[in-house]
Enzyme design. Structure first.
Site, PDB file in Angstrom:
ATOM      1  N   ILE A 160      -1.980   9.183   6.378  1.00  0.00           N
ATOM      2  CA  ILE A 160      -3.169   9.082   5.533  1.00  0.00           C
ATOM      3  C   ILE A 160      -3.950   7.799   5.832  1.00  0.00           C
ATOM      4  O   ILE A 160      -3.398   6.848   6.398  1.00  0.00           O
ATOM      5  CB  ILE A 160      -2.783   9.135   4.041  1.00  0.00           C
ATOM      6  N   ASP A 190       0.834  -1.197   0.000  1.00  0.00           N
ATOM      7  CA  ASP A 190       0.000   0.000   0.000  1.00  0.00           C
ATOM      8  C   ASP A 190       0.872   1.252   0.000  1.00  0.00           C
ATOM      9  O   ASP A 190       0.679   2.166  -0.776  1.00  0.00           O
ATOM     10  CB  ASP A 190      -0.953   0.002   1.216  1.00  0.00           C
ATOM     11  N   ASP A 223       7.050   3.816   3.548  1.00  0.00           N
ATOM     12  CA  ASP A 223       7.309   4.959   4.426  1.00  0.00           C
ATOM     13  C   ASP A 223       8.827   4.957   4.687  1.00  0.00           C
ATOM     14  O   ASP A 223       9.597   5.369   3.837  1.00  0.00           O
ATOM     15  CB  ASP A 223       6.444   4.725   5.668  1.00  0.00           C
TER      16      ASP A 223
HETATM   17  P1  IMP Z   1       7.624   1.345   6.623  1.00  0.00           P
HETATM   18  O1  IMP Z   1       8.093   0.001   7.074  1.00  0.00           O
HETATM   19  O2  IMP Z   1       8.067   2.450   7.525  1.00  0.00           O
HETATM   20  O3  IMP Z   1       7.987   1.656   5.164  1.00  0.00           O
HETATM   21  O4  IMP Z   1       6.062   1.368   6.777  1.00  0.00           O
HETATM   22  C1  IMP Z   1       5.270   0.748   5.904  1.00  0.00           C
HETATM   23  C2  IMP Z   1       3.946   0.282   6.511  1.00  0.00           C
HETATM   24  O5  IMP Z   1       3.452   1.178   7.521  1.00  0.00           O
HETATM   25  C3  IMP Z   1       2.934   0.315   5.403  1.00  0.00           C
HETATM   26  O6  IMP Z   1       2.866  -0.931   4.752  1.00  0.00           O
HETATM   27  C4  IMP Z   1       1.656   0.693   6.109  1.00  0.00           C
HETATM   28  O7  IMP Z   1       0.987  -0.471   6.508  1.00  0.00           O
HETATM   29  C5  IMP Z   1       2.091   1.503   7.311  1.00  0.00           C
HETATM   30  N1  IMP Z   1       1.984   2.952   7.038  1.00  0.00           N
HETATM   31  C6  IMP Z   1       2.962   3.821   6.685  1.00  0.00           C
HETATM   32  N2  IMP Z   1       2.505   5.072   6.525  1.00  0.00           N
HETATM   33  C7  IMP Z   1       1.178   5.009   6.780  1.00  0.00           C
HETATM   34  C8  IMP Z   1       0.120   6.002   6.752  1.00  0.00           C
HETATM   35  O8  IMP Z   1       0.297   7.206   6.465  1.00  0.00           O
HETATM   36  N3  IMP Z   1      -1.118   5.541   7.062  1.00  0.00           N
HETATM   37  C9  IMP Z   1      -1.379   4.227   7.373  1.00  0.00           C
HETATM   38  N4  IMP Z   1      -0.428   3.285   7.405  1.00  0.00           N
HETATM   39  C10 IMP Z   1       0.843   3.665   7.106  1.00  0.00           C
HETATM   40 MG    MG Z   2       1.378  -2.225   4.374  1.00  0.00          MG
END
Ligand code: IMP
Ligand code: MG
Length: 179
Positions: free
Chosen positions: A158, A105, A108
């Site tokens: 978001i 999805d 981040d």
């Molecule tokens: P990362 O491991 O920091 O890249 O985070 C990724 C995961 O965090 C995504 O697959 C989402 O499930 C969740 N995530 C990151 N940003 C958001 C946001 O703005 N809203 C909701 N879920 C988020």
């Molecule tokens: Mg995710």
């Protein structure tokens, strides 16, 4: 401006469905070009739960044979990343010898996709590509190139189109940003 309330927070309309849909059209075209002569059906890997809507919309636009499996990972609590990627459900099908397309999805910090790419390589995937609906470009700390990015967004929390705030908001057809 349309606003909604989820738990204790207010969100405003950020990306309407029509815009999401066009962005998915464009990214699907790119994937179709890259996989049109694939020797064997690639494996789409839906990262539950957030990528469920994107996966559905993306796969109906793909015109090559592919399989679908999933894995459930989580790293968010409330509106911020815990920094730890938890595996809530393992891979639903083996990936050994397969060309895998991760369907996410949102990317981040990139910890989730990095952990996933490591896992898939360890499990013997032949190749791994990443398709993500959204990218928070300013926050991405990863070294892995993201092959298919449908939309880039600023570093704001978001919800909608699969993404949740403490498990609610996933069913919204548009994307909303926190106020
Ligand atoms: P990362 O491991 O920091 O890249 O985070 C990724 C995961 O965090 C995504 O697959 C989402 O499930 C969740 N995530 C990151 N940003 C958001 C946001 O703005 N809203 C909701 N879920 C988020
Ligand atoms: Mg995710």
């Amino acid at each position: 401006m349309k606003t909604i309330r989820l738990h204790d927070k207010t969100f405003s309309l950020f990306i309407p469905y029509a815009e999401i849909s066009s962005a998915i059209d464009r990214v699907a075209e790119k994937i179709n070009r890259d996989f049109k002569d694939a020797p064997a059906p690639p494996a789409l890997l839906c990262v539950l739960s957030g990528a469920i809507m994107f996966t559905g919309e993306l796969m109906k636009r793909l015109d090559f044979d592919c399989t679908l499996s999933s894995i459930k990972l989580s790293s968010y609590e409330g509106t911020s990343s815990t920094g730890v990627v938890k595996e809530a459900m393992g891979l639903t099908a083996p990936v050994e010898g397969r060309d895998v397309i991760i369907v996410e999805d949102i990317v981040d910090t990139g910890r989730t996709v990095h952990a996933l790419v490591d896992l898939l390589k360890k499990k013997g995937a032949s190749s791994v590509r990443i398709a993500t609906m959204l990218l928070k470009k300013e926050v991405y700390e990863g070294s892995i190139p993201l092959d298919y990015v449908a939309m880039e967004i600023p570093n704001r929390f978001i919800v909608g189109f699969g993404l949740d705030y403490d498990e609610i908001g996933r069913n919204l057809p548009d994307i909303y940003v926190i106020e």
